[in-house]
Each structure stands twice: as structure tokens, then as C-alpha cells.
Scaffold this motif. Structure first.
Motif, PDB file in Angstrom:
ATOM      1  N   LEU A  49      13.543  16.038 -17.445  1.00  0.00           N
ATOM      2  CA  LEU A  49      14.427  15.317 -16.513  1.00  0.00           C
ATOM      3  C   LEU A  49      13.629  14.835 -15.302  1.00  0.00           C
ATOM      4  O   LEU A  49      13.777  13.710 -14.842  1.00  0.00           O
ATOM      5  N   PHE A  50      12.756  15.738 -14.833  1.00  0.00           N
ATOM      6  CA  PHE A  50      11.914  15.387 -13.685  1.00  0.00           C
ATOM      7  C   PHE A  50      10.977  14.226 -14.051  1.00  0.00           C
ATOM      8  O   PHE A  50      10.770  13.286 -13.275  1.00  0.00           O
ATOM      9  N   LEU A  51      10.452  14.284 -15.266  1.00  0.00           N
ATOM     10  CA  LEU A  51       9.554  13.213 -15.732  1.00  0.00           C
ATOM     11  C   LEU A  51      10.255  11.854 -15.727  1.00  0.00           C
ATOM     12  O   LEU A  51       9.721  10.874 -15.196  1.00  0.00           O
ATOM     13  N   ILE A  52      11.461  11.789 -16.302  1.00  0.00           N
ATOM     14  CA  ILE A  52      12.130  10.472 -16.374  1.00  0.00           C
ATOM     15  C   ILE A  52      12.554  10.000 -14.980  1.00  0.00           C
ATOM     16  O   ILE A  52      12.569   8.808 -14.686  1.00  0.00           O
ATOM     17  N   ARG A  53      12.871  10.972 -14.131  1.00  0.00           N
ATOM     18  CA  ARG A  53      13.209  10.627 -12.748  1.00  0.00           C
ATOM     19  C   ARG A  53      11.995   9.972 -12.046  1.00  0.00           C
ATOM     20  O   ARG A  53      12.125   8.967 -11.347  1.00  0.00           O
ATOM     21  N   CYS A  54      10.800  10.543 -12.282  1.00  0.00           N
ATOM     22  CA  CYS A  54       9.578   9.966 -11.701  1.00  0.00           C
ATOM     23  C   CYS A  54       9.366   8.536 -12.199  1.00  0.00           C
ATOM     24  O   CYS A  54       9.030   7.638 -11.426  1.00  0.00           O
ATOM     25  N   LEU A  55       9.579   8.328 -13.493  1.00  0.00           N
ATOM     26  CA  LEU A  55       9.374   6.986 -14.056  1.00  0.00           C
ATOM     27  C   LEU A  55      10.366   5.987 -13.468  1.00  0.00           C
ATOM     28  O   LEU A  55      10.015   4.848 -13.145  1.00  0.00           O
ATOM     29  N   GLU A  56      11.594   6.448 -13.309  1.00  0.00           N
ATOM     30  CA  GLU A  56      12.630   5.567 -12.751  1.00  0.00           C
ATOM     31  C   GLU A  56      12.278   5.182 -11.309  1.00  0.00           C
ATOM     32  O   GLU A  56      12.427   4.029 -10.903  1.00  0.00           O
ATOM     33  N   ARG A  57      11.735   6.136 -10.544  1.00  0.00           N
ATOM     34  CA  ARG A  57      11.327   5.859  -9.162  1.00  0.00           C
ATOM     35  C   ARG A  57      10.109   4.919  -9.139  1.00  0.00           C
ATOM     36  O   ARG A  57      10.014   4.045  -8.277  1.00  0.00           O
ATOM     37  N   ILE A  58       9.184   5.120 -10.055  1.00  0.00           N
ATOM     38  CA  ILE A  58       8.003   4.235 -10.104  1.00  0.00           C
ATOM     39  C   ILE A  58       8.449   2.785 -10.300  1.00  0.00           C
ATOM     40  O   ILE A  58       7.974   1.872  -9.629  1.00  0.00           O
ATOM     41  N   ALA A  59       9.413   2.589 -11.217  1.00  0.00           N
ATOM     42  CA  ALA A  59       9.910   1.229 -11.453  1.00  0.00           C
ATOM     43  C   ALA A  59      10.541   0.663 -10.176  1.00  0.00           C
ATOM     44  O   ALA A  59      10.370  -0.518  -9.852  1.00  0.00           O
ATOM     45  N   THR A 109       0.837  -1.210   0.000  1.00  0.00           N
ATOM     46  CA  THR A 109       0.000   0.000   0.000  1.00  0.00           C
ATOM     47  C   THR A 109       0.871   1.259   0.000  1.00  0.00           C
ATOM     48  O   THR A 109       0.607   2.214  -0.748  1.00  0.00           O
ATOM     49  N   ALA A 110       1.915   1.244   0.831  1.00  0.00           N
ATOM     50  CA  ALA A 110       2.810   2.411   0.882  1.00  0.00           C
ATOM     51  C   ALA A 110       3.492   2.615  -0.468  1.00  0.00           C
ATOM     52  O   ALA A 110       3.599   3.754  -0.961  1.00  0.00           O
ATOM     53  N   ASP A 111       3.924   1.527  -1.109  1.00  0.00           N
ATOM     54  CA  ASP A 111       4.570   1.660  -2.423  1.00  0.00           C
ATOM     55  C   ASP A 111       3.587   2.164  -3.478  1.00  0.00           C
ATOM     56  O   ASP A 111       3.939   3.016  -4.298  1.00  0.00           O
ATOM     57  N   LEU A 112       2.361   1.634  -3.447  1.00  0.00           N
ATOM     58  CA  LEU A 112       1.373   2.082  -4.442  1.00  0.00           C
ATOM     59  C   LEU A 112       1.063   3.557  -4.249  1.00  0.00           C
ATOM     60  O   LEU A 112       0.878   4.303  -5.215  1.00  0.00           O
ATOM     61  N   LYS A 113       1.017   3.980  -2.995  1.00  0.00           N
ATOM     62  CA  LYS A 113       0.734   5.386  -2.729  1.00  0.00           C
ATOM     63  C   LYS A 113       1.843   6.278  -3.308  1.00  0.00           C
ATOM     64  O   LYS A 113       1.573   7.344  -3.874  1.00  0.00           O
ATOM     65  N   ARG A 114       3.085   5.820  -3.189  1.00  0.00           N
ATOM     66  CA  ARG A 114       4.193   6.581  -3.767  1.00  0.00           C
ATOM     67  C   ARG A 114       4.095   6.585  -5.294  1.00  0.00           C
ATOM     68  O   ARG A 114       4.375   7.585  -5.954  1.00  0.00           O
ATOM     69  N   ILE A 115       3.723   5.426  -5.864  1.00  0.00           N
ATOM     70  CA  ILE A 115       3.577   5.345  -7.325  1.00  0.00           C
ATOM     71  C   ILE A 115       2.511   6.343  -7.791  1.00  0.00           C
ATOM     72  O   ILE A 115       2.692   7.062  -8.780  1.00  0.00           O
ATOM     73  N   VAL A 116       1.402   6.421  -7.051  1.00  0.00           N
ATOM     74  CA  VAL A 116       0.352   7.384  -7.387  1.00  0.00           C
ATOM     75  C   VAL A 116       0.905   8.803  -7.289  1.00  0.00           C
ATOM     76  O   VAL A 116       0.710   9.632  -8.196  1.00  0.00           O
ATOM     77  N   GLY A 117       1.630   9.096  -6.202  1.00  0.00           N
ATOM     78  CA  GLY A 117       2.198  10.438  -6.014  1.00  0.00           C
ATOM     79  C   GLY A 117       3.107  10.829  -7.168  1.00  0.00           C
ATOM     80  O   GLY A 117       3.023  11.946  -7.702  1.00  0.00           O
ATOM     81  N   ASN A 142       2.669  13.692 -10.169  1.00  0.00           N
ATOM     82  CA  ASN A 142       3.708  14.656 -10.565  1.00  0.00           C
ATOM     83  C   ASN A 142       3.859  14.693 -12.081  1.00  0.00           C
ATOM     84  O   ASN A 142       4.024  15.764 -12.681  1.00  0.00           O
ATOM     85  N   ILE A 143       3.807  13.513 -12.684  1.00  0.00           N
ATOM     86  CA  ILE A 143       3.936  13.437 -14.146  1.00  0.00           C
ATOM     87  C   ILE A 143       2.768  14.182 -14.808  1.00  0.00           C
ATOM     88  O   ILE A 143       2.962  14.978 -15.734  1.00  0.00           O
ATOM     89  N   ALA A 144       1.547  13.934 -14.283  1.00  0.00           N
ATOM     90  CA  ALA A 144       0.366  14.623 -14.856  1.00  0.00           C
ATOM     91  C   ALA A 144       0.531  16.133 -14.747  1.00  0.00           C
ATOM     92  O   ALA A 144       0.184  16.884 -15.669  1.00  0.00           O
TER      93      ALA A 144
END
Lengths: 216, 258
Positions: free
Chosen positions: A184-194, A88-96, A100-102
């Protein structure tokens, strides 16, 4: 069947985590579509999904509290409760991160600097990792979890490629700095989601085998 | 699993191929277990699974039951307790037992504890020290030292149970068997007995039968799961409660049957 209420609560917990997973997938998917097409309308719709995520998260927390306080789960049941809390904590971060990407789509004016080909691929891999890690949770499949986490390397490689490309563009032409920084921020978000998907996979391995592994 | 346990602790009780019948009915089947010294071993399982029958084999309490037949080997410190020439009274001095319901003798607190040492011929002067030591070890001394000549039956249930533990310790056993020692007690008394059991393992080897799963998880080092006369699984308590090997163990501890 004995302990009917208990088994119902465990089933509810699993269902709630999967519902949270489903909405996380939708938010990631729509955020990527919004940012690639710079679709402001879609980005705003996506942001409106956040309260629903908060309600689900709260429901999961209450269920977990009740289970621990009133039912004292053990063995596989205890592992389900512990992994549900972590997932749940990981999914919440993925949503966050997806939110940010949106939001990036609301900030970039005009067109993108360049066609977002590798970024799109990164988003697709991250989405696939999220879908498969949730499937591994649903079916308690440690092999699928391990295979899914292995995809993180591809995301990291693409991150590096795009990162270098953007840095070079900024070095050549300072006028692109603003737009390139958003990317750069966008790709950073994607890398963190993974990375968070890898955490979910670790929780799935623990849930299924009681084995604590590091997958990223 | 038993092999892994053996590597870290010295075995005190070794049971090999133990079978037991009440008349025609077989109550224990091919039990093999090695219980480590100075540890707490909990035995769990549904009613009628054989766990009480099993601990009663460890001090030959089943000898008192008509039509009960035991086959196999039970060794304590390497000595076969069912062998020829074993003095059962002496055996029970070494292997004490505390039961489900506190059963103090209808006499004073002092005499309850002094009873055992007296019949074993300890002199009067020494007995006083034994009584105090036993009551202190059972965490009862501070509560009752000013009324040691009062009737034991005037104590609360929890105090009576600790008195029975003190009475058992007064004859200096090496092993103490507990058969559901807290099932008639309130949570505070239960907590006191649990603390006591964990403290006692320094000096004694403890085997406890309990229906309370959380109690087994809290206080024991090793756990054995019995089902229909068989020992299904025996291992480290942590492993049994976090990740049991056998599905029936998991089903039992998570309350899916029983």
C-alpha cells in the motif's frame, strides 16, 4: 554576445536541473526494479545515489541565488529561474519517494503476496511521466507538458484498483497485513511521484507561456 | 494593449501618428500612444532609440532645435498642442520637465522655487506658501527649512534634483516629464526620488525616460519600449517585465542587446 557570464549561468542552471532530472529517473527506475525483484543489492546501490542528489540540489540553489542577487533576471529568464527552483523541489520529492520504494525491498522477507503487475504498470507510467516532463522542460514544450500531466488519471485509477485489492486480501487473511501494508505504501509513493510530475509540467507551462495552470 | 489600458484609466496624453525628423534623419516613426492620467509611464530603450526625443515632443522642447520637423498629433486633455494659437510658454507651465543633471539656478533655494510663480504673476505673500508646499511635496523641506536662503548650489546632487522637482511643481503643472532624473545620483538619493515619483502620481501624470530597467520596473504603472525610432511595445509594466509580447522587448530587458 553581451552578458556572456549571465547567459552561461542561465545555461548552467538549466543543465543542472536536467542532470538532477536524469539521476531522479535512474533512482525511480532502479527502485522499481529493486522492489519488484526484491533485489537487496540493487536497493542498496540506489540508496547510495542520494548524496549526489543533495550536491546537485545545493549547486542549483547557489546558482539561483547568484542569478537573483547579481544578475536580476527578467521576463523569460525570470520564469526560468522561478520554474527551476520549483522543479528542483519536485524532483527532490520524487527522489525521496523513490528512495522509500527502494527501502521497501529491504523490508519484505521472502516473496511478494502477489505478482506486482498493475504496480509495475503504475511505475512505468510514472517513469514515463517523469521522462516526458523533463523533456518538456528541456524543449520548453507546453503541449507535451499538458499531455504528460493527463497521464496522471491512469496512475490514479490503477492506485484505486490495487488499493481495493490489497484491502480485500487483508480483510480475508490478517496474516498478510504486514506485506500488504508495504505494498500500500509502495503504490502511495508511486501515486505521489505522478503528482509531482504534474507539478513539473505546470512549471513548464508557466516557463513557456507565463500562464499559471493547474494540471492535477 | 493600449486599448486594454484605456479601459481602466482616463487618457491624458494622446499621440497619433507622430513623426519627427532632425534634418534628413527620421528620429520618430508613426508613434501612437495613449498615456493614462495620474499614472507613471516609463519609456525604455537603447541610446538613440528616440525616447528622449519623444518626451521632448510632449512640451515642444524640440521647437528649440534647428532643422527639427514634427508631424502628427499630440493632444493633452483633448487639445492639440501643435495646433494654431498654442502658447508654448503656457504649455510648458502645464507640462513641466526635470532633466538628467540637476540644474538649479545660481541663486538661493527660495528664489529657485519662487522664480516660476513670480514670472507667472503670483503675489509675494502667496509665493511663500507655494515655496513651502513645493519643498514639502518634493520631500526636501525637513532637510533644508533652516537654510532656505542658502545658495541652491550648496545642496548635494540628490537635494538639487529634488529642488528641481519642487521648482517644477511650484508652477502647478498637470504633467511632469523626467528625462533620466537619477542617472547622476547615488542609490539613496535615487530611492528618495523614486519614492517621490510614486507619491506624485496622485496629483500629476508622470512620464519618465530611464536607462535603469529595475527603476522602470519598480516605479512605473506602464512601460513603453522604443527601438530605432519606433514604439515597439506599450503595456502594463508587470506584463512588459514578466512576459513581453515582442521578442525585441524581451531581448532588450534581459540584456541580450543594447
Amino acid at each position: 554576445m553581451v552578458r556572456e557570464k549571465y547567459l552561461q549561468q542561465l545555461a548552467l542552471l538549466k543543465e543542472s536541473v536536467l542532470s538532477l532530472g536524469e539521476i531522479s529517473e535512474k533512482i525511480l527506475h532502479d527502485s522499481m526494479d529493486a522492489v519488484i525483484a526484491l533485489d537487496v543489492e540493487l536497493a542498496r546501490e540506489t540508496l547510495e545515489l542520494e548524496p549526489k542528489v543533495e550536491r546537485l540540489e545545493e549547486q542549483i540553489e547557489v546558482t539561483i541565488n547568484d542569478l537573483l542577487a547579481l544578475q536580476q533576471p527578467l521576463a523569460g529568464d525570470l520564469r526560468l529561474v522561478v520554474s527551476a527552483l520549483k522543479i528542483t523541489a519536485d524532483l527532490k520529492r520524487i527522489v525521496g519517494l523513490s528512495i522509500n520504494i527502494a527501502k521497501i525491498s529491504l523490508k519484505i522477507e521472502g516473496e511478494h503476496l502477489k505478482p506486482l503487475i498493475d504496480t509495475r504498470i503504475m511505475g512505468d507510467i510514472a517513469a514515463e511521466m517523469l521522462a516526458n516532463s523533463l523533456k518538456a522542460f528541456e524543449t520548453q514544450d507546453p503541449d507535451l507538458a499538458k499531455g504528460t500531466a493527463a497521464r496522471d488519471d491512469d496512475v490514479d485509477k490503477l492506485f484505486y484498483v490495487v488499493w481495493v485489492e490489497l484491502i480485500e486480501m487483508m480483510a480475508k487473511d490478517p496474516r498478510v497485513v504486514s506485506k500488504a501494508t508495504h505494498l500500500l505504501f509502495l503504490i502511495r509513493c508511486l501515486e505521489r511521484i505522478a503528482d509531482h510530475c504534474c507539478n513539473v509540467c505546470e512549471s513548464v507551462v508557466y516557463l513557456s507561456t507565463a500562464e499559471r495552470v493547474k494540471l492535477n | 494593449m493600449t486599448e486594454a489600458i484605456q479601459n481602466v484609466a482616463k487618457t491624458q496624453i494622446e499621440v497619433k501618428d507622430l513623426n519627427l525628423w532632425y534634418g534628413e534623419k527620421q528620429a520618430l516613426m508613426n508613434i501612437d500612444i495613449q498615456i493614462p492620467k495620474n499614472s507613471v509611464t516609463a519609456l525604455i530603450g537603447p541610446s538613440g532609440c528616440g525616447k528622449s526625443t519623444f518626451i521632448r515632443c510632449l512640451n515642444r522642447m524640440n521647437d528649440l532645435i534647428k532643422n527639427c520637423r514634427v508631424e502628427g498629433k499630440v493632444s493633452i486633455e483633448g487639445r492639440d498642442i501643435y495646433g494654431a494659437g498654442v502658447d508654448v510658454v503656457d504649455l510648458r507651465k502645464h507640462v513641466g520637465m526635470v532633466f538628467q543633471k540637476p540644474n538649479p539656478f545660481p541663486m538661493s533655494i527660495y528664489d529657485n522655487i519662487a522664480y516660476g510663480p513670480r514670472i507667472h504673476g503670483v503675489n509675494k505673500k502667496a509665493i511663500e506658501g507655494v515655496v513651502e508646499h513645493a519643498l514639502r511635496s518634493a520631500a526636501l523641506w525637513d532637510e533644508i527649512s533652516d537654510r532656505i536662503q542658502s545658495p541652491a548650489l550648496s545642496l548635494s546632487g540628490g537635494q538639487q534634483q529634488r529642488l528641481c522637482i519642487a521648482r517644477t511643481m511650484a508652477v502647478k503643472p498637470e504633467i511632469i516629464l523626467f528625462d533620466e532624473p537619477c542617472s547622476a545620483l547615488d542609490p539613496i538619493s535615487t530611492a528618495k526620488i523614486e519614492d517621490l515619483i510614486m507619491a506624485l502620481k496622485k496629483d500629476y501624470t508622470i512620464v519618465i525616460v530611464t536607462h535603469n530597467m529595475q527603476q522602470a520596473a519598480r516605479i512605473s504603472d506602464y512601460t513603453g519600449f522604443f527601438l530605432m525610432g519606433e514604439l515597439i511595445e506599450f503595456g502594463n509594466t508587470r506584463q512588459i517585465f514578466e512576459n513581453p509580447d515582442k521578442k525585441s522587448t524581451e531581448d532588450y530587458i534581459t540584456g541580450r542587446f543594447g
